[in-house]
Design a protein around this motif. Structure first.
Motif, mmCIF file in Angstrom:
data_model
loop_
_atom_site.group_PDB
_atom_site.id
_atom_site.type_symbol
_atom_site.label_atom_id
_atom_site.label_comp_id
_atom_site.label_asym_id
_atom_site.label_seq_id
_atom_site.Cartn_x
_atom_site.Cartn_y
_atom_site.Cartn_z
ATOM 1 N N UNK A 238 0.848 -1.186 0.000
ATOM 2 C CA UNK A 238 0.000 0.000 0.000
ATOM 3 C C UNK A 238 0.887 1.241 0.000
ATOM 4 N N UNK A 239 0.542 2.215 -0.830
ATOM 5 C CA UNK A 239 1.315 3.461 -0.857
ATOM 6 C C UNK A 239 1.223 4.147 0.506
ATOM 7 N N UNK A 240 2.370 4.523 1.038
ATOM 8 C CA UNK A 240 2.412 5.220 2.323
ATOM 9 C C UNK A 240 2.062 6.681 2.116
ATOM 10 N N UNK A 241 1.019 7.150 2.811
ATOM 11 C CA UNK A 241 0.534 8.515 2.657
ATOM 12 C C UNK A 241 0.849 9.398 3.862
ATOM 13 N N UNK A 242 1.563 8.859 4.842
ATOM 14 C CA UNK A 242 1.878 9.624 6.038
ATOM 15 C C UNK A 242 3.064 10.551 5.845
ATOM 16 N N UNK A 243 3.478 11.177 6.938
ATOM 17 C CA UNK A 243 4.611 12.103 6.884
ATOM 18 C C UNK A 243 5.873 11.349 6.471
ATOM 19 N N UNK A 244 6.589 11.812 5.453
ATOM 20 C CA UNK A 244 7.771 11.100 4.961
ATOM 21 C C UNK A 244 9.008 11.393 5.787
ATOM 22 N N UNK A 245 10.062 10.629 5.516
ATOM 23 C CA UNK A 245 11.357 10.915 6.129
ATOM 24 C C UNK A 245 12.018 12.061 5.369
ATOM 25 N N UNK A 246 12.895 12.764 6.061
ATOM 26 C CA UNK A 246 13.638 13.870 5.451
ATOM 27 C C UNK A 246 14.895 13.298 4.812
ATOM 28 N N UNK A 247 14.832 13.042 3.514
ATOM 29 C CA UNK A 247 15.942 12.384 2.830
ATOM 30 C C UNK A 247 17.184 13.271 2.761
ATOM 31 N N UNK A 248 17.001 14.562 2.652
ATOM 32 C CA UNK A 248 18.164 15.454 2.617
ATOM 33 C C UNK A 248 18.923 15.394 3.939
ATOM 34 N N UNK A 249 18.203 15.410 5.033
ATOM 35 C CA UNK A 249 18.840 15.322 6.347
ATOM 36 C C UNK A 249 19.499 13.963 6.527
ATOM 37 N N UNK A 250 18.834 12.914 6.053
ATOM 38 C CA UNK A 250 19.389 11.566 6.145
ATOM 39 C C UNK A 250 20.690 11.442 5.359
ATOM 40 N N UNK A 251 20.689 11.921 4.130
ATOM 41 C CA UNK A 251 21.875 11.800 3.283
ATOM 42 C C UNK A 251 23.038 12.634 3.816
ATOM 43 N N UNK A 252 22.722 13.733 4.489
ATOM 44 C CA UNK A 252 23.777 14.596 5.022
ATOM 45 C C UNK A 252 24.347 14.086 6.345
ATOM 46 N N UNK A 253 23.636 13.162 6.987
ATOM 47 C CA UNK A 253 24.066 12.677 8.297
ATOM 48 C C UNK A 253 25.358 11.870 8.178
ATOM 49 N N UNK A 254 26.312 12.171 9.043
ATOM 50 C CA UNK A 254 27.609 11.484 9.030
ATOM 51 C C UNK A 254 27.558 10.228 9.893
ATOM 52 N N UNK A 255 28.326 9.219 9.472
ATOM 53 C CA UNK A 255 28.450 8.002 10.277
ATOM 54 C C UNK A 255 29.787 7.969 11.020
ATOM 55 N N UNK A 256 30.586 9.028 10.850
ATOM 56 C CA UNK A 256 31.884 9.086 11.520
ATOM 57 C C UNK A 256 31.693 9.203 13.035
ATOM 58 N N UNK A 257 32.702 8.785 13.783
ATOM 59 C CA UNK A 257 32.621 8.854 15.235
ATOM 60 C C UNK A 257 32.575 10.317 15.695
#
Length: 269
Positions: A238-257
């Motif tokens: 089913x297509x999700x119609x709720x509030x989406x994730x912020x992909x720009x914020x996700x992609x910018x998030x660092x995984x470095x310590x």
């Protein structure tokens, strides 16, 4: 947590109007704002699965992810704490929130009595948050023992068998070596819903299993999801119609310590 192959098994019959509950979200603005909690969970999952993490940092990031999962509720997806029937009792509704090669985040909604049959996630880790309802949860693992059945099938023996019923919101974890086979049944009158973070994402068809007590106690036969028939089990995307994730914020998030994590590593030596 079921393979998309089952999506092709959807019935073309019209749903029972008397029992049909609309899948409309409680609020669906034309341009929905991004969900802060889902975005934070996605970023925490990204940081948790980053390769090469020191053990102490891995544990710390898992605690962070679990804490965020504990804050999640069904209203964050735009739904209420109830699930009606949709095209029959065996229909499991799945809403994909995010997907890439490394992880899959999905919401599952089950009407009362609906069951996801015993299946496994080979090589996958799952963080599961039951959002509401009572879930009957059967789990086990497979031993290395192979048993030939009289009808020519190769059977596997289950170990670490467990059955429990959990009511209300709670979180549990599935690993490749602990509870990887599981079956989920919606026990409460209002159905149930759960949210999964699966890592890595599906790369193959998931195996399902049925008991072969006719051959021996604790023996399982691997089957395709089509074995159960569309009246008993099928996955409806089913297509999700709720509030989406912020992909720009996700992609910018660092995984470095972070500085705090580097201090944690230094203190642990």
């Amino acid at each position: 947590s079921i393979t998309d192959d089952c999506a092709t098994m959807l019935s073309t019959n019209l749903p029972d109007i008397n029992s049909l509950q609309t899948d409309m979200v409680t609020s669906a603005p034309a341009k929905a704002e991004c969900s802060a909690i889902l975005t934070d969970i996605l970023i925490a999952a990204k940081r948790y699965i980053a390769p090469g993490l020191p053990k102490v940092v891995k544990e710390s990031r898992k605690e962070r992810l679990d804490a965020l999962m504990g804050e999640l509720c069904i209203e964050d997806f735009g739904f209420k704490e109830s699930v009606g029937f949709c095209a029959g009792k065996g229909c499991v509704r799945c809403y994909n929130i995010y997907h890439d090669d490394n992880m899959d985040l999905s919401l599952f909604r089950l009407a009362p009595g609906t069951q996801i049959p015993m299946h496994s996630h080979p090589g996958m880790d799952i963080s599961c948050r039951v959002l509401f309802g009572t879930a009957g949860y059967r789990s086990c693992d497979l031993s290395d023992e192979l048993v030939d059945s009289p009808d020519g099938k190769v059977l596997r023996r289950m170990v670490n068998y467990d059955y429990k019923e959990g009511s209300g919101a709670h979180t549990h974890t599935v690993t490749p070596d602990e509870g990887n086979l599981h079956e989920i049944t919606a026990k409460s009158e209002n159905g149930m819903a759960f949210f999964d973070i699966i890592t890595p994402s599906y790369s193959c068809k998931l195996p399902f299993f049925i008991p072969r007590d006719d051959v021996g106690e604790g023996l399982l036969e691997e089957v395709d999801c089509g074995y159960f028939g569309s009246d008993n089990f099928r996955k409806k995307m089913v297509d999700y119609q709720g509030a989406p994730v912020d992909l720009e914020k996700f992609e910018a998030a660092s995984v470095e310590l972070t500085a705090a994590e580097r201090a944690l590593v230094a203190h642990s030596r």
